[in-house]
Design a protein around this motif. Structure first.
Motif, PDB file in Angstrom:
ATOM      1  N   MET A   1      36.007  54.545  47.885  1.00 51.36           N
ATOM      2  CA  MET A   1      34.706  53.902  48.067  1.00 51.36           C
ATOM      3  C   MET A   1      34.723  52.512  47.428  1.00 51.36           C
ATOM      4  SD  MET A   1      31.042  55.487  46.986  1.00 51.36           S
ATOM      5  CE  MET A   1      29.594  54.463  47.010  1.00 51.36           C
ATOM      6  N   ALA A   2      34.236  51.531  48.164  1.00 56.49           N
ATOM      7  CA  ALA A   2      34.275  50.136  47.676  1.00 56.49           C
ATOM      8  C   ALA A   2      33.381  49.947  46.461  1.00 56.49           C
ATOM      9  CB  ALA A   2      33.834  49.192  48.788  1.00 56.49           C
ATOM     10  N   TRP A   3      33.801  49.038  45.598  1.00 55.50           N
ATOM     11  CA  TRP A   3      33.001  48.717  44.413  1.00 55.50           C
ATOM     12  C   TRP A   3      31.772  47.906  44.820  1.00 55.50           C
ATOM     13  CZ3 TRP A   3      36.945  46.802  40.134  1.00 55.50           C
ATOM     14  CH2 TRP A   3      37.843  47.833  39.857  1.00 55.50           C
ATOM     15  N   SER A   4      30.727  48.000  44.010  1.00 54.50           N
ATOM     16  CA  SER A   4      29.517  47.193  44.247  1.00 54.50           C
ATOM     17  C   SER A   4      29.844  45.708  44.103  1.00 54.50           C
ATOM     18  CB  SER A   4      28.432  47.562  43.234  1.00 54.50           C
ATOM     19  OG  SER A   4      28.114  48.924  43.345  1.00 54.50           O
ATOM     20  N   LYS A   5      29.115  44.895  44.835  1.00 57.86           N
ATOM     21  CA  LYS A   5      29.349  43.446  44.804  1.00 57.86           C
ATOM     22  C   LYS A   5      28.688  42.802  43.579  1.00 57.86           C
ATOM     23  CE  LYS A   5      31.374  43.131  48.884  1.00 57.86           C
ATOM     24  NZ  LYS A   5      32.811  42.872  48.962  1.00 57.86           N
ATOM     25  N   PHE A   6      29.255  41.708  43.140  1.00 51.10           N
ATOM     26  CA  PHE A   6      28.652  40.890  42.088  1.00 51.10           C
ATOM     27  C   PHE A   6      27.304  40.380  42.608  1.00 51.10           C
ATOM     28  CE2 PHE A   6      28.327  36.458  40.317  1.00 51.10           C
ATOM     29  CZ  PHE A   6      28.024  36.834  39.018  1.00 51.10           C
ATOM     30  N   PRO A   7      26.209  40.631  41.861  1.00 45.67           N
ATOM     31  CA  PRO A   7      24.875  40.354  42.413  1.00 45.67           C
ATOM     32  C   PRO A   7      24.409  38.906  42.342  1.00 45.67           C
ATOM     33  CG  PRO A   7      24.686  41.386  40.254  1.00 45.67           C
ATOM     34  CD  PRO A   7      26.146  41.317  40.565  1.00 45.67           C
ATOM     35  N   TYR A   8      25.204  38.029  41.724  1.00 40.52           N
ATOM     36  CA  TYR A   8      24.770  36.622  41.591  1.00 40.52           C
ATOM     37  C   TYR A   8      25.824  35.676  42.157  1.00 40.52           C
ATOM     38  CZ  TYR A   8      22.122  39.081  37.961  1.00 40.52           C
ATOM     39  OH  TYR A   8      21.354  39.980  37.272  1.00 40.52           O
ATOM     40  N   PRO A   9      26.117  35.760  43.458  1.00 36.49           N
ATOM     41  CA  PRO A   9      27.168  34.887  44.006  1.00 36.49           C
ATOM     42  C   PRO A   9      26.808  33.412  43.799  1.00 36.49           C
ATOM     43  CG  PRO A   9      25.917  35.948  45.769  1.00 36.49           C
ATOM     44  CD  PRO A   9      25.465  36.571  44.494  1.00 36.49           C
ATOM     45  N   ASP A  10      27.779  32.663  43.315  1.00 32.07           N
ATOM     46  CA  ASP A  10      27.523  31.259  42.992  1.00 32.07           C
ATOM     47  C   ASP A  10      28.827  30.484  43.139  1.00 32.07           C
ATOM     48  OD1 ASP A  10      27.024  28.790  41.738  1.00 32.07           O
ATOM     49  OD2 ASP A  10      25.551  29.676  40.410  1.00 32.07           O
ATOM     50  N   ASP A  11      28.789  29.446  43.952  1.00 38.30           N
ATOM     51  CA  ASP A  11      29.998  28.634  44.159  1.00 38.30           C
ATOM     52  C   ASP A  11      30.519  28.027  42.860  1.00 38.30           C
ATOM     53  OD1 ASP A  11      29.920  29.198  46.792  1.00 38.30           O
ATOM     54  OD2 ASP A  11      29.023  27.303  47.425  1.00 38.30           O
ATOM     55  N   ALA A  12      29.656  27.934  41.855  1.00 33.48           N
ATOM     56  CA  ALA A  12      30.072  27.351  40.568  1.00 33.48           C
ATOM     57  C   ALA A  12      31.180  28.170  39.914  1.00 33.48           C
ATOM     58  CB  ALA A  12      28.881  27.261  39.620  1.00 33.48           C
ATOM     59  N   TYR A  13      31.300  29.437  40.307  1.00 35.68           N
ATOM     60  CA  TYR A  13      32.302  30.316  39.686  1.00 35.68           C
ATOM     61  C   TYR A  13      33.581  30.428  40.512  1.00 35.68           C
ATOM     62  CZ  TYR A  13      27.883  31.755  37.490  1.00 35.68           C
ATOM     63  OH  TYR A  13      26.661  31.771  36.862  1.00 35.68           O
ATOM     64  N   VAL A  14      33.669  29.637  41.587  1.00 34.85           N
ATOM     65  CA  VAL A  14      34.859  29.678  42.439  1.00 34.85           C
ATOM     66  C   VAL A  14      35.824  28.569  42.000  1.00 34.85           C
ATOM     67  CG1 VAL A  14      35.759  29.509  44.789  1.00 34.85           C
ATOM     68  CG2 VAL A  14      33.564  30.655  44.362  1.00 34.85           C
ATOM     69  N   TYR A  15      36.961  29.001  41.476  1.00 37.04           N
ATOM     70  CA  TYR A  15      37.959  28.060  40.959  1.00 37.04           C
ATOM     71  C   TYR A  15      39.149  27.954  41.905  1.00 37.04           C
ATOM     72  CZ  TYR A  15      35.535  28.130  36.450  1.00 37.04           C
ATOM     73  OH  TYR A  15      34.601  27.990  35.456  1.00 37.04           O
ATOM     74  N   THR A  16      39.816  26.807  41.861  1.00 34.96           N
ATOM     75  CA  THR A  16      41.142  26.658  42.471  1.00 34.96           C
ATOM     76  C   THR A  16      42.151  26.845  41.335  1.00 34.96           C
ATOM     77  OG1 THR A  16      41.230  24.293  41.982  1.00 34.96           O
ATOM     78  CG2 THR A  16      40.246  24.950  44.101  1.00 34.96           C
ATOM     79  N   ALA A  17      43.422  26.916  41.684  1.00 35.49           N
ATOM     80  CA  ALA A  17      44.448  27.045  40.642  1.00 35.49           C
ATOM     81  C   ALA A  17      44.358  25.879  39.652  1.00 35.49           C
ATOM     82  CB  ALA A  17      45.832  27.114  41.270  1.00 35.49           C
ATOM     83  N   THR A  18      44.115  24.672  40.176  1.00 35.44           N
ATOM     84  CA  THR A  18      44.043  23.471  39.328  1.00 35.44           C
ATOM     85  C   THR A  18      42.807  23.489  38.434  1.00 35.44           C
ATOM     86  OG1 THR A  18      45.206  22.217  41.020  1.00 35.44           O
ATOM     87  CG2 THR A  18      44.056  20.946  39.348  1.00 35.44           C
ATOM     88  N   SER A  19      41.641  23.765  39.029  1.00 32.61           N
ATOM     89  CA  SER A  19      40.410  23.753  38.228  1.00 32.61           C
ATOM     90  C   SER A  19      40.378  24.917  37.234  1.00 32.61           C
ATOM     91  CB  SER A  19      39.168  23.778  39.124  1.00 32.61           C
ATOM     92  OG  SER A  19      39.080  24.974  39.864  1.00 32.61           O
ATOM     93  N   LEU A  20      41.008  26.037  37.617  1.00 30.96           N
ATOM     94  CA  LEU A  20      41.075  27.184  36.692  1.00 30.96           C
ATOM     95  C   LEU A  20      41.918  26.830  35.469  1.00 30.96           C
ATOM     96  CD1 LEU A  20      40.423  30.133  36.032  1.00 30.96           C
ATOM     97  CD2 LEU A  20      42.509  30.785  37.263  1.00 30.96           C
ATOM     98  N   LYS A  21      43.038  26.171  35.698  1.00 32.97           N
ATOM     99  CA  LYS A  21      43.904  25.800  34.575  1.00 32.97           C
ATOM    100  C   LYS A  21      43.173  24.871  33.606  1.00 32.97           C
ATOM    101  CE  LYS A  21      48.623  24.604  33.427  1.00 32.97           C
ATOM    102  NZ  LYS A  21      49.973  24.288  33.942  1.00 32.97           N
ATOM    103  N   LYS A  22      42.385  23.969  34.157  1.00 26.55           N
ATOM    104  CA  LYS A  22      41.628  23.024  33.330  1.00 26.55           C
ATOM    105  C   LYS A  22      40.546  23.744  32.514  1.00 26.55           C
ATOM    106  CE  LYS A  22      39.090  18.666  33.686  1.00 26.55           C
ATOM    107  NZ  LYS A  22      38.445  17.702  34.603  1.00 26.55           N
ATOM    108  N   ALA A  23      39.887  24.725  33.137  1.00 29.51           N
ATOM    109  CA  ALA A  23      38.797  25.456  32.465  1.00 29.51           C
ATOM    110  C   ALA A  23      39.302  26.618  31.610  1.00 29.51           C
ATOM    111  CB  ALA A  23      37.820  25.990  33.516  1.00 29.51           C
ATOM    112  N   TRP A  24      40.579  26.943  31.734  1.00 25.24           N
ATOM    113  CA  TRP A  24      41.152  28.141  31.099  1.00 25.24           C
ATOM    114  C   TRP A  24      40.872  28.256  29.598  1.00 25.24           C
ATOM    115  CZ3 TRP A  24      43.236  32.213  33.691  1.00 25.24           C
ATOM    116  CH2 TRP A  24      43.906  33.179  32.932  1.00 25.24           C
TER     117      TRP A  24
END
Length: 257
Positions: A1-24
């Motif tokens: 059975m699939a897990w429940s979805k995150f209830p607050y979808p927000d593009d602010a939390y979508v990282y690329t490999a580059t932006s993730l490394k910077k924010a890490w």
């Protein structure tokens, strides 16, 4: 059975490999996890930070033991915040704890193999009752894993929070005398650990929430004003990923109660 979805979808939390490394460094100030070398594991962390916990867990597991940490964190955060069924929640925490034990055998110097073991067992203990868990020896396992985490990674803020909560939960449930003599739980030590965690990770909402909860357990109503101030600070934190958003929402819920 699939897990429940995150209830607050927000593009602010979508990282690329580059932006993730910077924010890490900011995102992982709590768990002291190093940035991964394997691109597949980077993808798993991108999914995790976006709140795609099931995807993160699957990608992490597909990468083998090096991906266990992201899989364990994703599973633990999902179980803590989003799983409604108590039975499934407990099963997920047991799954994480067992996987951590396998990871410890493969990577005995990996701090998060011990931290997520302690976290999962601690949440499992809260689910079945702290007193029952203590009688089963789970408390000692939690403390041992947290102590090992701090020994391997002295700046692991989340492990300091976990140890603070260990002292607070034990004293709250069995009293200061039995807690101290039988389980080594001390009020002053617990409070000191919470303060140390906030110094290590000053932007953390969850550290403030746990500190506030610990204050109430250790000091009672006389520290309620201080606890409320911590909840207010936590609610005002700026979340940088899905889990931090869930932490902030938790703080807001505490204030409403």
């Amino acid at each position: 059975m699939a897990w429940s979805k995150f209830p607050y979808p927000d593009d602010a939390y979508v990282y690329t490999a580059t932006s993730l490394k910077k924010a890490w460094p900011r995102l992982h100030a709590g768990d002291a996890e190093p940035f991964p070398k394997d691109p597949a594991i980077v993808d798993a962390w991108i999914a995790f930070h976006a709140g795609e916990f099931e995807k993160a867990a699957k990608l992490g597991l597909a990468a083998g033991v090096d991906g266990y940490t992201v899989a364990n964190k994703a599973t633990a955060m999902y179980a803590t915040y989003l799983e409604k069924s108590e039975k499934k929640k407990l099963a997920l925490f047991q799954e994480v704890a067992e996987r951590c034990e396998a990871q410890q055998r493969e990577q005995p110097k990996n701090p998060n193999a011990y931290y997520w073991h302690a976290y999962a067992l601690g949440r499992y203990a809260q689910g079945i009752s702290i007193v029952k868990a203590l009688s089963q020896g789970i408390g000692n396992k939690v403390k041992q894993s947290l102590d090992t985490t701090v020994k391997l990674a002295p700046k692991h803020a989340d492990a300091h929070v976990g140890l603070g909560t260990y002292h607070a939960e034990v004293i709250d449930k069995v009293g200061a005398m039995i807690g101290g003599l039988t389980y080594g739980a001390k009020k002053d030590e617990g409070l000191k650990l919470y303060k140390a965690a906030l110094k290590l990770n000053p932007d953390s909402a969850i550290s403030r929430v746990e500190y506030a909860n610990g204050l109430i357990m250790l000091e009672g109503k006389k520290k309620m004003d201080e606890a409320v101030k911590l909840y207010e600070e936590a609610a005002a934190c700026e979340p940088m990923d899905a889990t931090e958003r869930l932490d902030v929402e938790l703080a807001k819920a505490e204030l409403e109660d």
